[in-house]
Design a protein around this motif. Sequence first.
Motif, PDB file in Angstrom:
ATOM      1  N   GLY A 143       0.837  -1.211   0.000  1.00  0.00           N
ATOM      2  CA  GLY A 143       0.000   0.000   0.000  1.00  0.00           C
ATOM      3  C   GLY A 143       0.864   1.250   0.000  1.00  0.00           C
ATOM      4  N   TYR A 144       1.888   1.237   0.838  1.00  0.00           N
ATOM      5  CA  TYR A 144       2.806   2.386   0.860  1.00  0.00           C
ATOM      6  C   TYR A 144       3.501   2.561  -0.488  1.00  0.00           C
ATOM      7  CZ  TYR A 144       2.244   3.138   5.879  1.00  0.00           C
ATOM      8  OH  TYR A 144       1.736   3.435   7.114  1.00  0.00           O
ATOM      9  N   SER A 145       3.889   1.426  -1.086  1.00  0.00           N
ATOM     10  CA  SER A 145       4.522   1.522  -2.407  1.00  0.00           C
ATOM     11  C   SER A 145       3.544   2.097  -3.426  1.00  0.00           C
ATOM     12  CB  SER A 145       4.994   0.148  -2.886  1.00  0.00           C
ATOM     13  OG  SER A 145       6.007  -0.320  -2.040  1.00  0.00           O
ATOM     14  N   ASP A 146       2.280   1.668  -3.335  1.00  0.00           N
ATOM     15  CA  ASP A 146       1.263   2.205  -4.251  1.00  0.00           C
ATOM     16  C   ASP A 146       1.182   3.727  -4.119  1.00  0.00           C
ATOM     17  OD1 ASP A 146       0.364  -0.182  -5.389  1.00  0.00           O
ATOM     18  OD2 ASP A 146      -0.960  -0.596  -3.693  1.00  0.00           O
ATOM     19  N   ILE A 147       1.193   4.186  -2.854  1.00  0.00           N
ATOM     20  CA  ILE A 147       1.082   5.629  -2.640  1.00  0.00           C
ATOM     21  C   ILE A 147       2.295   6.339  -3.239  1.00  0.00           C
ATOM     22  CG2 ILE A 147       0.919   7.459  -0.916  1.00  0.00           C
ATOM     23  CD1 ILE A 147      -0.382   5.397   0.973  1.00  0.00           C
ATOM     24  N   ALA A 148       3.490   5.803  -2.965  1.00  0.00           N
ATOM     25  CA  ALA A 148       4.711   6.440  -3.466  1.00  0.00           C
ATOM     26  C   ALA A 148       4.707   6.480  -4.998  1.00  0.00           C
ATOM     27  CB  ALA A 148       5.944   5.686  -2.958  1.00  0.00           C
ATOM     28  N   ILE A 180       1.909   8.908  -6.233  1.00  0.00           N
ATOM     29  CA  ILE A 180       2.202  10.343  -6.126  1.00  0.00           C
ATOM     30  C   ILE A 180       3.261  10.741  -7.156  1.00  0.00           C
ATOM     31  CG2 ILE A 180       3.062  12.184  -4.616  1.00  0.00           C
ATOM     32  CD1 ILE A 180       1.717  10.857  -2.274  1.00  0.00           C
ATOM     33  N   ALA A 181       4.263   9.877  -7.362  1.00  0.00           N
ATOM     34  CA  ALA A 181       5.266  10.182  -8.387  1.00  0.00           C
ATOM     35  C   ALA A 181       4.588  10.325  -9.753  1.00  0.00           C
ATOM     36  CB  ALA A 181       6.331   9.087  -8.429  1.00  0.00           C
ATOM     37  N   ARG A 182       3.597   9.495  -9.976  1.00  0.00           N
ATOM     38  CA  ARG A 182       2.884   9.513 -11.260  1.00  0.00           C
ATOM     39  C   ARG A 182       2.102  10.823 -11.450  1.00  0.00           C
ATOM     40  NH1 ARG A 182       0.625   5.275 -14.606  1.00  0.00           N
ATOM     41  NH2 ARG A 182       0.295   6.325 -16.593  1.00  0.00           N
ATOM     42  N   LEU A 183       1.629  11.389 -10.344  1.00  0.00           N
ATOM     43  CA  LEU A 183       0.939  12.684 -10.458  1.00  0.00           C
ATOM     44  C   LEU A 183       1.847  13.693 -11.150  1.00  0.00           C
ATOM     45  CD1 LEU A 183      -0.631  13.225  -6.888  1.00  0.00           C
ATOM     46  CD2 LEU A 183      -1.779  12.393  -8.930  1.00  0.00           C
ATOM     47  N   TYR A 184       3.138  13.568 -10.884  1.00  0.00           N
ATOM     48  CA  TYR A 184       4.113  14.486 -11.468  1.00  0.00           C
ATOM     49  C   TYR A 184       4.635  13.973 -12.817  1.00  0.00           C
ATOM     50  CZ  TYR A 184       4.240  16.827  -6.944  1.00  0.00           C
ATOM     51  OH  TYR A 184       3.896  17.513  -5.808  1.00  0.00           O
ATOM     52  N   GLY A 185       4.108  12.858 -13.249  1.00  0.00           N
ATOM     53  CA  GLY A 185       4.496  12.331 -14.552  1.00  0.00           C
ATOM     54  C   GLY A 185       5.588  11.278 -14.523  1.00  0.00           C
ATOM     55  N   PHE A 186       6.092  10.919 -13.331  1.00  0.00           N
ATOM     56  CA  PHE A 186       7.157   9.906 -13.255  1.00  0.00           C
ATOM     57  C   PHE A 186       6.551   8.514 -13.225  1.00  0.00           C
ATOM     58  CE2 PHE A 186       8.968  13.669 -11.245  1.00  0.00           C
ATOM     59  CZ  PHE A 186      10.167  13.787 -11.932  1.00  0.00           C
ATOM     60  N   LYS A 187       7.111   7.633 -14.047  1.00  0.00           N
ATOM     61  CA  LYS A 187       6.642   6.255 -14.008  1.00  0.00           C
ATOM     62  C   LYS A 187       7.689   5.409 -13.294  1.00  0.00           C
ATOM     63  CE  LYS A 187       3.641   6.666 -17.945  1.00  0.00           C
ATOM     64  NZ  LYS A 187       3.606   6.763 -19.398  1.00  0.00           N
ATOM     65  N   LEU A 188       7.580   5.327 -11.978  1.00  0.00           N
ATOM     66  CA  LEU A 188       8.534   4.517 -11.219  1.00  0.00           C
ATOM     67  C   LEU A 188       8.269   3.047 -11.491  1.00  0.00           C
ATOM     68  CD1 LEU A 188       8.555   6.301  -7.729  1.00  0.00           C
ATOM     69  CD2 LEU A 188       9.881   6.826  -9.784  1.00  0.00           C
ATOM     70  N   LYS A 189       9.328   2.247 -11.327  1.00  0.00           N
ATOM     71  CA  LYS A 189       9.138   0.812 -11.531  1.00  0.00           C
ATOM     72  C   LYS A 189       8.306   0.230 -10.402  1.00  0.00           C
ATOM     73  CE  LYS A 189      13.488   0.192 -13.976  1.00  0.00           C
ATOM     74  NZ  LYS A 189      14.874  -0.223 -13.777  1.00  0.00           N
ATOM     75  N   GLU A 190       7.656  -0.876 -10.710  1.00  0.00           N
ATOM     76  CA  GLU A 190       6.790  -1.504  -9.704  1.00  0.00           C
ATOM     77  C   GLU A 190       7.602  -2.077  -8.552  1.00  0.00           C
ATOM     78  OE1 GLU A 190       3.532  -1.509  -9.426  1.00  0.00           O
ATOM     79  OE2 GLU A 190       3.464  -0.210 -11.180  1.00  0.00           O
ATOM     80  N   ASN A 191       6.951  -2.200  -7.389  1.00  0.00           N
ATOM     81  CA  ASN A 191       7.640  -2.752  -6.224  1.00  0.00           C
ATOM     82  C   ASN A 191       7.048  -4.093  -5.793  1.00  0.00           C
ATOM     83  OD1 ASN A 191       9.799  -2.355  -4.536  1.00  0.00           O
ATOM     84  ND2 ASN A 191       8.594  -1.379  -2.910  1.00  0.00           N
ATOM     85  N   PHE A 192       5.808  -4.356  -6.183  1.00  0.00           N
ATOM     86  CA  PHE A 192       5.169  -5.642  -5.867  1.00  0.00           C
ATOM     87  C   PHE A 192       4.369  -6.075  -7.086  1.00  0.00           C
ATOM     88  CE2 PHE A 192       5.912  -3.823  -1.743  1.00  0.00           C
ATOM     89  CZ  PHE A 192       6.242  -4.900  -0.952  1.00  0.00           C
ATOM     90  N   ASN A 193       4.339  -7.376  -7.299  1.00  0.00           N
ATOM     91  CA  ASN A 193       3.541  -7.860  -8.425  1.00  0.00           C
ATOM     92  C   ASN A 193       2.855  -9.169  -8.000  1.00  0.00           C
ATOM     93  OD1 ASN A 193       2.448  -8.246 -10.918  1.00  0.00           O
ATOM     94  ND2 ASN A 193       4.336  -9.011 -11.865  1.00  0.00           N
ATOM     95  N   HIS A 199       8.870  -6.849  -2.983  1.00  0.00           N
ATOM     96  CA  HIS A 199       9.832  -5.756  -2.774  1.00  0.00           C
ATOM     97  C   HIS A 199      10.847  -5.739  -3.920  1.00  0.00           C
ATOM     98  CE1 HIS A 199      12.228  -3.208   0.367  1.00  0.00           C
ATOM     99  NE2 HIS A 199      11.863  -2.541  -0.701  1.00  0.00           N
ATOM    100  N   MET A 200      10.281  -5.596  -5.112  1.00  0.00           N
ATOM    101  CA  MET A 200      11.084  -5.778  -6.322  1.00  0.00           C
ATOM    102  C   MET A 200      12.243  -4.791  -6.435  1.00  0.00           C
ATOM    103  SD  MET A 200       7.660  -6.211  -8.448  1.00  0.00           S
ATOM    104  CE  MET A 200       8.173  -6.171 -10.144  1.00  0.00           C
ATOM    105  N   SER A 201      12.073  -3.589  -5.878  1.00  0.00           N
ATOM    106  CA  SER A 201      13.158  -2.614  -6.024  1.00  0.00           C
ATOM    107  C   SER A 201      14.389  -3.072  -5.252  1.00  0.00           C
ATOM    108  CB  SER A 201      12.705  -1.221  -5.563  1.00  0.00           C
ATOM    109  OG  SER A 201      12.388  -1.220  -4.193  1.00  0.00           O
ATOM    110  N   LEU A 202      14.169  -3.726  -4.110  1.00  0.00           N
ATOM    111  CA  LEU A 202      15.302  -4.261  -3.342  1.00  0.00           C
ATOM    112  C   LEU A 202      15.907  -5.449  -4.083  1.00  0.00           C
ATOM    113  CD1 LEU A 202      17.026  -4.404  -0.768  1.00  0.00           C
ATOM    114  CD2 LEU A 202      15.234  -5.764   0.293  1.00  0.00           C
ATOM    115  N   TYR A 203      15.038  -6.277  -4.626  1.00  0.00           N
ATOM    116  CA  TYR A 203      15.504  -7.446  -5.371  1.00  0.00           C
ATOM    117  C   TYR A 203      16.328  -7.006  -6.591  1.00  0.00           C
ATOM    118  CZ  TYR A 203      15.224 -11.572  -8.364  1.00  0.00           C
ATOM    119  OH  TYR A 203      15.529 -12.615  -9.191  1.00  0.00           O
ATOM    120  N   ARG A 204      15.811  -5.989  -7.304  1.00  0.00           N
ATOM    121  CA  ARG A 204      16.550  -5.498  -8.474  1.00  0.00           C
ATOM    122  C   ARG A 204      17.897  -4.933  -8.055  1.00  0.00           C
ATOM    123  NH1 ARG A 204      11.271  -3.555 -10.222  1.00  0.00           N
ATOM    124  NH2 ARG A 204      11.717  -1.612  -9.123  1.00  0.00           N
ATOM    125  N   PHE A 205      17.901  -4.203  -6.938  1.00  0.00           N
ATOM    126  CA  PHE A 205      19.153  -3.641  -6.442  1.00  0.00           C
ATOM    127  C   PHE A 205      20.156  -4.762  -6.177  1.00  0.00           C
ATOM    128  CE2 PHE A 205      22.035  -2.790  -2.970  1.00  0.00           C
ATOM    129  CZ  PHE A 205      22.569  -1.556  -3.288  1.00  0.00           C
TER     130      PHE A 205
END
Lengths: 419, 418, 48
Positions: A269-274, A277-290, A306-312
């Motif tokens: 849920g927190y990732s969804d919010i983050a 909100i980034a998308r409101l500004y036009g940023f397409k951040l990569k997904e964090n859960f699938n 927690h895909m961003s940690l996994y990708r890191f």
Amino acid sequence: MKFSLEYSSTAFFLDLLALSLLLLPIYLVASGTRTRQVTLTLSGLYLLLFIAPRLALLSLFFWLLVFAMQRLIANLENKAQEKPDISSLVLFVFIAAVLGTLTPMLWWKTQEWEFVKLINLSGNSALSLFSRTLWEIDLARNIIMPVGLSFATFRAVDLLVKTYIGKFRAMSLREVFYYGFFPPVLVVGPIIEYEEIKEGASGKLPAPKSDDFLAGALRTAWGFFKVLFLASLLQPSAQILDTFNTQSVSTIWIYLFVYTWFFYINFSGYSDIAIGIARLYGFKLKENFNNPFFARNIIEFWSSWHMSLYRFARRNVFVPLGGYRENRHLYALAGTMMTIALWHALSASMVTFGIYHTIGLILHRQFTKWKDRNNISLDHPAAQLACLLFTYLFVMLSFPLIVLPLGTALEFYGSMFGM
Amino acid sequence: MKSVDHALSLLGYKATPFGLVRIALWAFLFLYLAGLALPPGNRTIPFTENVVGLPITPLVTLPSDPAFIDEQALPTQGGLKIAWISDSSSVIYKPGAKFLDFSAMGDNRLLPVETLNQLREINQNDIHIDLYIRLSLRSLESYTLTEIALERNADIIVLTLNPFFVFNNHAIFKGNTHFARATRTWSKNPAVWYWLALLPQPSDHLWAGLGRHLNIFARAPAFAPDVHAAKLSLWKAIFPQIKGQNTDKLSAPPSGEGLKENSMIFWVTQRYLNGDLSKLVNDKNEAINALWYRQLIRLADFTQDTISRAILLQTLERIKASGKKAILYLAPVSENLREDETAWKQYQKIKSELKALQQVYEDDKVKLIVDIPPDALNGTVFVENDDVHLNEVGGLSSFLASSIASLTSKPEQKESTP
Amino acid sequence: MTDAPEKNQYDLAKTLTIEVFLGFSFALLSGMAYFGSGFDLEFIYQGF
């Protein structure tokens, strides 16, 4: 020493959303990349003031050091192209920089209370050198954890690694701060890469368009609904962690099952919010859960949780350790899982968590080889369902290790199996 | 959620700026309608049971309620209206009572009630008290309440200055839900503009805006107990009950371990006690009030432009500007405070600082009472191991009653004097 | 454009329906989130 400092990520996101009502119009009008970067950086800093001004100051200091190290590595890299004999010096500087960046986080994770004391005392004292008003407001704020430090550390390390391998030139202070204080990901990730927020091919930051705005707003509302409504409904399941000793086996299983969902819904849920909100500004951040709890094997799970940690970890541990070479694979896999595990906490239970999942991944690999050799197919829906349930069970059983100290977690397992 | 984007594009919907505005208006309309359907609800107002049958209206909500005061409470008609703004020093605790036990608050008495009785004895009968008492009320909240009391047309403001907090920059507010209300209230005073930017969070401003126009946001906190109960019964209906846990609570109660993370205790123990918390607590790890208040008073900062002083000055300025009457009194402390020489010296310094302000602000309408005459404290009993909380009020209530009476009778005296 | 008037009307109705639905979804999600959070009934007093 056990302690709990109250901090609400929801409050941060509500603040960011409220501030966005003011920021978005500015952001739309001021289309220059610099102005936009500075606007977002200042907003991030401003929001940190409400956690505590000392956190804003310490974060500034942290990213100032990252800026200096990034610049040093980039410049040395340039020189090394002309003078290859300094390449070992560059490597040395790079390793020192990465270790230096990791130090605060490691310090925190090994000596929690000492580190918390240190940052609160030093941060507050340092503030008095800059502004009496901010210093006084800082006094009135709570004692804080280093909110967002684990995320910031990995973002910084990622930047340094990419500079070392030549992906980034020397960056300006503005760019480094923009990456460091990009508001949506400041407190609970995702661990974004600089590429996700940098200028596009046009040399400009993405401009928010109507459909971005709609998608972002929907995503944000959905995230808040998950965190504040769904997760709060499931939160009582956490009681099992304190009281498992006296519960029946079935109750423990049911509560643990619900608890995993609480954990997932809350975090995602927190990732969804983050991301929203980034998308409101036009940023397409990569997904964090699938949909990680619908993974059909443990590899699928780790590439959807927690895909961003996994990708890191894949970029910066698995690949450098030679994960794609047959003879190094196991070694790289263990390193990757340990990085993921220990990022959460440097504790015996997280080491066990890392080993548990490493073994899971190895067994899965062996199983896949065996299955392929014997031409066994798991395509039948019933087999798929069995795989899904088995994967979920495997993951669920590792959850006590995330939230309990090892001794207590072992007792928890004892109670789960009626011992 | 990606599938939602997908579904929208499959439906052939293309978002446009005007479309977004229309969607926002629809959302606003639905929220507005939901707010109309939502009854006002009953806000939980502490101290209600302490004033049953008396012309006293408690107004301050639970600390978790961003409304801060109960706006449904109607302003009273006629009579002398006193606004009593205070903290736990105005509660007269039953011996052995816990300070923060709201469920047993009815067992304690209140200084305003005792004072009201005294006022009645000296023939001041047509009186109504608006009660703005919150435990742990700090100076910034007192300031906000002063503004609200002035807005609600109080004739006299009685405001307690707590010696342990009045010059303490570390504790100008408690919790942060009060800011949603403060946002609205402070904006009337241009002198405090930078507080608006630095103290209330952006979401407080949003709440203040939304709450004003959408009932659902303003009224929802009054339903918090119902929401909790509903969640709990839903949980109980679906999941097996856990043994040995207080199931009436949804989440685990906060642990008693948190003392060292309390910001004031943190600054005190780190600055003066080498990080040693044991000097402030008993063997059950509970803070001993006297010991820790005596450390706390060391934090008083007498520098000229501190925020705590600014808050006090703004409170005084606003009262002055309103032309209303006011009594600001420094809560009495136990003589036992002398046991700690440094704390006692700080206390004397606080008094002399306030006396300096007395020179500037005191007139026939505003009284700043720094020294309560010793005979007014005859029979006053302080809680054991505590320098500021009361078990017995003694002569304090009659002293305050006569101070109030003298303030109200002054204009008449003037009129009758040729 | 030479679209038939019925098609335009159909498009308009569809757009409007989607927008009302979206507006309703926002109201529902945010209202439920705000309401459902239940606030902190037990304000944690740390110290006095």
